[in-house]
Enzyme design. Structure first.
Site: not given
Ligand code: ADP
Ligand code: MG
Length: 915
Positions: A293-294, A298, A340, A640, A644, A709, A735
């Site tokens: 998990v640590a 995630e 432009d 614009d 384009d 860890e 964690n």
């Protein structure tokens, strides 16, 4: 098969009068009050998409991480076993794990929820406007407030805001590909159709979501929102998938690989711990899963989304509206900005300053825009009467355009406005001229033809008046008018006009030529032979925006090339490009004509040298983007107009103009400039680079801690001389405090100082490039030091497990605390960027610190038991001298990283000094 409801009213088979009657409307539209009540009745004119993730879905998603699932199951089993066997301590520890996992899930949920809401907030940044006739007058309203019965005006480049019936139209062509898939524009006309006509053939209707690509129209809104054809389709389609940015995709992949590696390690660790150290099954199992998990970062995807979306929100403040999250990322690696000229580099405040006719150069005395001024002759004296030739020219300028004047202010296309305003200054007011001059037909200005032609019924007959790029006007002329007569346009006279033209253009004037020709039959057709009478030239100034010069030099420092693309004349373009620092003497100017002559291969050869493209048409932009991309560039391109759009789509960052841009260009773009200003693009690039840097910061921070860890727990469980350094709940707590808030805080960090003085980041550079001291060095230092401490404490305290594990816990916590500050820059020693600039980080770190202290020293008992918090967490107070030693040793990770950055900075300084 998609079920499409049958309409009750077949609008396409009704006459306009019947449609008006059905909707209780007329040519003069609705009243505001009536529109309001219909809006309340029918709801907003928006297409809702059911893409929003629900809270439950988000929550469920948090358990997508299989480690969490396994851990929860294990804790649950362990707790019930503990209760059954009467082993309280074990049951409480298992419950604690459940609690911590609850927190981790809550944190993950919060991060994703925030990310989701941030994204949602971005959706409504750009709501299109609609020109509507209400209360008898024309006004611009938010298109979402349109109601049935409204009469709307549609021009080239506009998105059709709802389903409409055409009331009036002129050369109207519409792109309906979004609805019917038909890629060619469809002609639309007023007319009656049979009831059975299919949607693709309903040429008297306009459908919401399609776009006008040519001509203009007046139309009656007949269906809005979810009742439009597009709405009916949208409601029956599945939710559209959210697209991820390349970085997010790469991180996902990296995360998966990391998760897999962790899984292997956890299994290995379990086997080693169980068989090697003869631990209790449930204990070592729990530790393995807790480490899983640590170790999996995630939080990363959520924090990345938040950082990107936050960046987008910040960019709104610097006038950049980002339409796609991907753009934020790509901005940082932009190597060329194609822009432009008119309106983006210049102010688009056009004023006619020079007038050349009858061989004489006149100037204008005025206060810029406005309607007050006087004509000065060649010697700078006020002209008593305005010469006839000049009058003719000014008259054409006033008549042949779509700008309008109201109470002394002119609105419309700036070039055209400059001509109307010039007329007003010399006594030709548009509104009073229309009585004597009747407009019969027109070919409006377009950037491809580079001129406009109008057929007028004048008091003395019918005439075609033309104005536009002088060389184009000269090309259609065979005579020239002077004060005395109309004479043949000899090569000598032609050269004289061209020389004058070049002179004006070299002084940065935008130049227009004027001509006329009698037209007895009253049909506006292109002549095959030149037959116009040339009149003269007008020079318009459009000053550069002041802030652009600085923005350009910023680009130079940042290794970004700026390229000007304009329909204007090459000398005008060059004068302005030079002034702004875009054009250097070693550069090349390429005209649209020259570009057309070149083969693709030849163009590819030279494309890197060109800094100004002049007299190009919009279609050339696509060619330019493609050539630059073939050269490996990441191209930002502005635009614009309707034409384009292909170039905007093709470019890596399509930039549309918020003020002057059409809906079509905005929709094709990745980013819209609210102020049309070039310098905003450069600020966006800076922002993009900074955001990417910040993502690297928390990536480095999160992953390095996790790797450390893993090494620590893995090695300690593999070695028989050591206990497992951390318990499951300790791993989870660490964690929780390091993965959550500090990472979020780093995402909001002020940018590193050299964001705009280094070269652009290669587009597909992996995020971990250059982070080895973080991702390898630091974890090794942290694990080694902590292992040594644990070994020493365990050995000298007669195998006091709690003391050894507390040592490891404090060590890792302190390592990570200092590391958070190191992560403020991945390039510079922290004293260069400062400790205190990021108040979120200070807050996060203080909270973490307080939390660790509380766990260690807060004298509380777990409710309903007689176990202290410390006992359950396997923590015990350390003797003061030991505590100090642990803390001192735990600064080594920080010292290692900072020293590394310092030495690298010095080395790179030396390299650049020797260059
Ligand atoms: P840009 O937008 O890059 O400045 P344009 O395509 O708008 O370039 O203009 C090209 C040339 O056409 C200008 O140099 C000018 O001579 C002429 N021109 C521009 N606008 C108009 C207009 N509204 N009517 C007539 N001629 C125009
Ligand atoms: Mg223009």
């Amino acid at each position: 098969m998609v079920q499409i409801k049958e309409r009750t009213i077949k609008w396409h088979s009704l006459s306009v009068a019947d449609a008006y009657a059905k909707l209780d409307s007329s040519d003069s539209g609705l009243s505001s009050a009536e529109a309001m009540s219909r809006l309340r009745r029918d709801g907003k004119n928006v297409i809702e998409q059911a893409t929003r993730t629900t809270v439950a879905e988000l929550l469920l998603k948090q358990f997508n991480n299989y480690f969490i699932f396994i851990l929860l199951a294990a804790a649950l089993i362990s707790a019930s076993l503990g209760v059954l066997e009467g082993s309280m301590q074990e049951a409480i520890e298992a419950s604690l794990i459940l609690l911590i996992v609850g927190f981790i899930v809550a944190l993950g949920f919060y991060q994703e929820y925030r990310a989701e809401r941030e994204l949602e907030a971005l959706k409504n940044l750009l709501s299109p406007l609609a020109s509507v006739i209400r209360d008898g007058g024309e006004s611009e309203i938010d298109a979402s407030t349109l109601v049935v019965g409204d009469v709307v005006k549609l021009v080239e480049g506009k998105k059709v805001p709802a389903d409409c019936k055409i009331i009036r139209s002129n050369q109207l062509r519409v792109d309906e590909s979004s609805l019917t898939g038909e890629s060619l524009p469809v002609e639309k006309i007023l007319g009656d159709l049979d009831e059975s006509t299919l949607i693709g053939d309903r040429t008297n209707m306009l459908f919401g979501g399609t776009a006008v690509v040519h001509g203009h129209s007046l139309a009656l809104v007949v269906e809005t929102g979810m009742k439009t054809e597009l709405g009916i389709i949208a409601s029956s389609l599945q939710a559209i998938k959210k697209e991820k940015t390349p970085l997010q995709e790469r991180l996902d992949k990296l995360g998966k690989q990391f998760g897999l590696a962790t899984l292997v390690l956890c299994v290995a660790m379990f086997l080693l711990g169980y068989f090697g150290q003869a631990k209790s099954f449930i204990e070592i199992f729990m530790i393995s899963v807790a480490l899983g998990v640590a170790a999996v970062p995630e939080g990363l995807p959520g924090v990345v989304t938040i950082a990107l979306a936050r960046g987008v929100r910040r960019m709104v403040k610097i006038n950049c509206i980002v339409r796609k999250l991907t753009a934020v990322e790509t901005l940082g690696s932009t190597t060329v900005i194609c822009t432009d000229k008119t309106g983006t580099l210049t102010k688009n405040e056009m004023t006619a300053k020079k007038l050349w006719a009858d061989g004489k150069m006149y100037s204008l005395l005025d206060k810029g825009v406005g309607t007050v001024g006087a004509l000065l002759d060649e010697n700078g004296n006020k002209c008593g009467a305005i010469p006839d030739v000049v009058k003719k020219q000014v008259l054409i300028g006033v008549l042949c355009n779509h700008a309008t004047m109201q109470n002394g202010s002119v609105s419309g296309d700036p070039t055209e406005a400059a001509l109307v305003s010039l007329g007003a200054k010399l006594g030709f007011v548009k509104s009073s001229l229309v009585n004597d001059y009747e407009r019969l037909d027109e070919i409006p200005f377009d950037s491809k033809r580079k001129m406009a032609s109008f057929l007028y019924g004048a008091p003395d007959g019918r005439y075609v008046y033309s104005l536009g790029a002088p060389e184009v006007i000269l090309g259609r002329s065979n005579r020239i008018i002077s004060a005395e007569r109309v004479e043949l346009l000899t090569p000598l006279l032609r050269d004289k006009v061209l020389a004058t033209y070049d002179g004006l253009a070299s002084d940065a004037y935008r130049v227009l030529g004027f001509s006329y020709r009698p037209c007895a039959d009253g049909v506006l057709l292109e002549d095959l032979e030149p037959s116009d009478v040339f009149i003269g030239l007008v020079g318009i100034i459009d000053p550069p925006r002041e802030e652009v010069r600085e923005a350009v030099s910023k680009c130079v420092a940042a290794g970004i090339k700026v390229v000007m693309i304009t329909g204007d004349y090459q000398l005008t373009a060059k004068a302005i490009a030079k002034d702004l620092g875009i054009f250097k003497d070693s550069d090349t100017i390429l005209t649209g004509g020259e570009l057309a002559q070149k083969s693709d291969a030849e163009f590819l050869e030279t494309v890197e040298e060109v800094s100004v493209y002049a007299r190009v048409s919009p279609s050339d932009k696509l060619k330019i983007v493609e050539a630059l991309q073939a050269r490996g560039h990441v191209v930002a391109m502005t635009g614009d107009g309707v034409n384009d759009a292909p170039a905007l789509k093709k470019s890596d960052i399509g930039v549309a103009m918020g003020l002057s841009g059409t809906d079509v260009s905005k929709e094709a773009a990745d980013m819209v400039l609210a102020d049309d200003n070039f310098s905003s693009i450069v600020r966006a690039v800076e922002e993009g680079r900074g955001i990417y840097d910040n993502i690297r910061k928390f990536f480095a921070y999160l992953v390095s801690g996790n790797v450390g860890e893993i090494i620590l727990v893995f090695v300690s469980s593999a070695l028989t001389s050591l206990p497992v350094a951390l318990t499951a709940s300790q791993i989870l707590v660490i964690n929780l405090i390091s993965d959550g808030l500090p990472a979020l805080a780093l995402g909001l960090d002020p940018f590193e100082p050299n964001a705009m003085t280094r070269r652009p980041r290669p587009k597909d550079e992996p995020i971990y490039r250059g982070l080895s001291p973080f991702l390898l060095g630091y974890p090794l230092v942290m694990a080694t030091i902590t292992l040594l401490l644990v070994y020493w404490v365990y050995d000298s305290s007669n195998a006091n497990l709690a003391q050894a594990q507390t040592t490891a816990f404090i060590s890792v916590a302190i390592f990570e605390l200092f590391h958070g500050f190191s992560a403020r820059s991945t390039r510079f020693p922290v004293w260069k960027v400062g400790f205190t600039q990021n108040k979120y980080l200070l807050l996060a770190m203080s909270l973490s610190f307080i939390f660790v202290c509380a766990l260690l020293y807060l004298p509380v008992n777990i409710p309903y038991t007689n176990h202290s918090l410390q006992a359950v967490m396997s923590l015990t107070p350390l003797p003061f001298s030991l505590l100090m030693t642990v803390i001192a040793a735990s600064t080594l990770g920080f010292i290692y990283i900072e020293l590394h950055k310092f030495l690298r900075c010095r080395a790179s300084l030396k390299v650049s000094a020797n260059r």
